[in-house]
Design a protein around this motif. Structure first.
Motif, mmCIF file in Angstrom:
data_model
loop_
_atom_site.group_PDB
_atom_site.id
_atom_site.type_symbol
_atom_site.label_atom_id
_atom_site.label_comp_id
_atom_site.label_asym_id
_atom_site.label_seq_id
_atom_site.Cartn_x
_atom_site.Cartn_y
_atom_site.Cartn_z
ATOM 1 N N UNK A 27 8.520 -18.760 -2.435
ATOM 2 C CA UNK A 27 7.599 -19.106 -1.356
ATOM 3 C C UNK A 27 7.925 -18.403 -0.053
ATOM 4 N N UNK A 28 9.203 -18.391 0.322
ATOM 5 C CA UNK A 28 9.591 -17.712 1.559
ATOM 6 C C UNK A 28 9.377 -16.206 1.446
ATOM 7 N N UNK A 29 9.623 -15.647 0.265
ATOM 8 C CA UNK A 29 9.389 -14.217 0.063
ATOM 9 C C UNK A 29 7.909 -13.892 0.190
ATOM 10 N N UNK A 30 7.071 -14.723 -0.403
ATOM 11 C CA UNK A 30 5.632 -14.484 -0.319
ATOM 12 C C UNK A 30 5.129 -14.591 1.117
ATOM 13 N N UNK A 31 5.644 -15.563 1.883
ATOM 14 C CA UNK A 31 5.269 -15.690 3.299
ATOM 15 C C UNK A 31 5.689 -14.435 4.070
ATOM 16 N N UNK A 32 6.920 -13.981 3.802
ATOM 17 C CA UNK A 32 7.437 -12.808 4.507
ATOM 18 C C UNK A 32 6.612 -11.573 4.165
ATOM 19 N N UNK A 33 6.294 -11.398 2.882
ATOM 20 C CA UNK A 33 5.489 -10.244 2.476
ATOM 21 C C UNK A 33 4.088 -10.293 3.073
ATOM 22 N N UNK A 34 3.527 -11.486 3.170
ATOM 23 C CA UNK A 34 2.209 -11.601 3.770
ATOM 24 C C UNK A 34 2.233 -11.160 5.226
ATOM 25 N N UNK A 35 3.309 -11.508 5.931
ATOM 26 C CA UNK A 35 3.423 -11.074 7.326
ATOM 27 C C UNK A 35 3.540 -9.553 7.403
ATOM 28 N N UNK A 36 4.201 -8.943 6.432
ATOM 29 C CA UNK A 36 4.329 -7.484 6.414
ATOM 30 C C UNK A 36 3.020 -6.813 6.013
ATOM 31 N N UNK A 37 2.258 -7.458 5.146
ATOM 32 C CA UNK A 37 0.965 -6.904 4.751
ATOM 33 C C UNK A 37 -0.006 -6.871 5.922
ATOM 34 N N UNK A 38 0.218 -7.763 6.887
ATOM 35 C CA UNK A 38 -0.663 -7.849 8.055
ATOM 36 C C UNK A 38 -0.152 -7.049 9.258
ATOM 37 N N UNK A 39 0.921 -6.298 9.080
ATOM 38 C CA UNK A 39 1.480 -5.499 10.181
ATOM 39 C C UNK A 39 0.456 -4.481 10.684
ATOM 40 N N UNK A 40 0.363 -4.341 11.994
ATOM 41 C CA UNK A 40 -0.522 -3.329 12.568
ATOM 42 C C UNK A 40 0.084 -1.930 12.407
ATOM 43 N N UNK A 41 1.407 -1.846 12.446
ATOM 44 C CA UNK A 41 2.098 -0.575 12.260
ATOM 45 C C UNK A 41 2.083 -0.228 10.777
ATOM 46 N N UNK A 42 1.382 0.838 10.410
ATOM 47 C CA UNK A 42 1.240 1.210 9.008
ATOM 48 C C UNK A 42 2.586 1.492 8.345
ATOM 49 N N UNK A 43 3.549 1.983 9.112
ATOM 50 C CA UNK A 43 4.850 2.326 8.537
ATOM 51 C C UNK A 43 5.634 1.085 8.105
ATOM 52 N N UNK A 44 5.240 -0.091 8.603
ATOM 53 C CA UNK A 44 5.941 -1.333 8.284
ATOM 54 C C UNK A 44 5.216 -2.170 7.234
ATOM 55 N N UNK A 45 4.039 -1.739 6.821
ATOM 56 C CA UNK A 45 3.263 -2.537 5.880
ATOM 57 C C UNK A 45 3.897 -2.532 4.494
ATOM 58 N N UNK A 46 3.811 -3.695 3.834
ATOM 59 C CA UNK A 46 4.277 -3.851 2.464
ATOM 60 C C UNK A 46 3.202 -4.576 1.664
ATOM 61 N N UNK A 47 3.161 -4.366 0.354
ATOM 62 C CA UNK A 47 2.212 -5.131 -0.460
ATOM 63 C C UNK A 47 2.570 -6.608 -0.479
ATOM 64 N N UNK A 48 1.571 -7.463 -0.656
ATOM 65 C CA UNK A 48 1.808 -8.903 -0.627
ATOM 66 C C UNK A 48 2.448 -9.409 -1.919
ATOM 67 N N UNK A 49 2.312 -8.669 -3.019
ATOM 68 C CA UNK A 49 2.866 -9.100 -4.294
ATOM 69 C C UNK A 49 4.345 -8.778 -4.424
ATOM 70 N N UNK A 50 5.143 -9.734 -4.919
ATOM 71 C CA UNK A 50 6.587 -9.538 -5.018
ATOM 72 C C UNK A 50 6.922 -8.404 -5.982
ATOM 73 N N UNK A 51 6.313 -8.399 -7.162
ATOM 74 C CA UNK A 51 6.622 -7.388 -8.151
ATOM 75 C C UNK A 51 6.369 -5.980 -7.649
ATOM 76 N N UNK A 52 5.270 -5.792 -6.948
ATOM 77 C CA UNK A 52 4.924 -4.478 -6.410
ATOM 78 C C UNK A 52 5.867 -4.092 -5.275
ATOM 79 N N UNK A 53 6.198 -5.054 -4.412
ATOM 80 C CA UNK A 53 7.049 -4.770 -3.257
ATOM 81 C C UNK A 53 8.459 -4.370 -3.681
ATOM 82 N N UNK A 54 8.990 -5.009 -4.730
ATOM 83 C CA UNK A 54 10.358 -4.736 -5.155
ATOM 84 C C UNK A 54 10.548 -3.312 -5.686
ATOM 85 N N UNK A 55 9.474 -2.599 -5.919
ATOM 86 C CA UNK A 55 9.561 -1.222 -6.404
ATOM 87 C C UNK A 55 9.645 -0.202 -5.270
#
Length: 297
Positions: free
Chosen positions: A117-145
């Motif tokens: 749950x905390x990982x998903x919340x954190x990834x969601x905040x990164x998916x919403x980053x305005x700075x494109x260089x900081x954006x991450x996918x919201x899915x855990x499996x995709x992000x871990x790659x």
């Protein structure tokens, strides 16, 4: 009447979710960030800011400890320290993954543990980053790659750069198991201090381990030659750079392009040739053992 009961149930469920330990942690973290930002705006003394930051981090560490409970992974301590390094956006170490870091020493292996749950919340905040260089996918499996996940989640002042992915056997009971060899750097070029990084998701737990490659990853002559040649080319361009006109800017850009290509070629070479090196089975075994222990084997 059914509609009324459905609405009441939904409201009660929402209240329960908001009042969950994870929800309370997030609320406390965000309030601490806001309070420290207010102190900075008021030009508070550095000592006041440091004290507020330390007090808030200690509170958050206690909340995470209550959520996660003791760690039970062979070779690692049962209790950990908060993974966040600062609650001020102006500081290095702000915005890291919410969790606890378990390690016997600063130089040895470590595990960052958190919840799904905390990982998903954190990834969601990164998916919403305005700075494109900081954006991450919201899915855990995709992000871990992605290298960027480890850079932002468990690093503070350097970027993680992958050398290769290990072909792991997923431990029994694990939902996801990913292992990579790579290193931390602030520049392009070979990274000789290679680390084995393993991420395991099992049930509600997300564990990310990092350990020095044992034995150390070797230097491979063919790969070293690629980097040496690229570095020499970049140096020639740089020698003509004076920083005053378009021609100089072109030389500067050409030097950087040569370094970046050399870096990419070097890492591709290592990824291709290292699996054939005599020490590779030991590195793979190190990654597999970490994954197995993290999954409870």
């Amino acid at each position: 009447m059914r509609l009324v009961w459905t609405l009441l149930f939904a409201l009660a469920s929402g209240t329960a979710l908001a009042a969950s330990p994870e929800g309370d942690y997030i609320a406390a973290r965000d309030k601490a960030i806001s309070d420290i930002a207010a102190l900075e705006t008021s030009n508070a003394e550095v000592e006041t800011l440091d004290a507020a930051n330390s007090k808030a981090l200690a509170d958050l560490e206690g909340r995470l400890s209550a959520i996660l409970g003791p760690l039970a992974v062979e070779g690692f301590p049962a209790t950990g320290k908060i993974n966040l390094e600062s609650l001020s956006p102006a500081d290095i170490g702000f915005g890291m993954l919410d969790g606890l870091r378990y390690a016997k020493s600063d130089e040895g292996p470590s595990i960052v543990a958190t919840t799904r749950g905390l990982t998903e919340r954190w990834l969601q905040s990164k998916a919403n980053e305005e700075d494109e260089s900081l954006k991450l996918p919201a899915g855990i499996g995709e992000a871990l790659k992605l290298d960027a996940f480890y850079t932002q989640a468990i690093g503070s002042d350097a970027a993680f750069v992958k050398t290769l992915d290990f072909a792991l056997k997923k431990p029994e009971g694990a939902d996801i198991a990913i292992a990579r060899l790579g290193g931390w750097t602030q520049d392009v070029g070979p990274i000789y201090n290679q680390q084995v990084v393993v991420a395991v998701v099992k049930g509600d737990r997300v564990l990310i381990a990092e350990a020095p490659a044992t034995p150390p990853a070797p230097k491979i002559a063919a790969c070293e030659a690629l980097w040496t040649a690229a570095d020499a080319t970049a140096q020639k361009f740089q020698e003509t750079y004076q920083g005053s006109d378009l021609k100089d800017q072109q030389a500067y850009d050409s030097a950087n392009a040569a370094w970046e290509k050399g870096d990419a070629d070097y890492r591709a070479c290592m990824g291709e040739r290292l699996p054939g090196d005599p020490i590779f089975p030991a590195l793979l075994a190190e990654a597999q053992t970490l994954a197995d222990h993290m999954a409870g084997k």
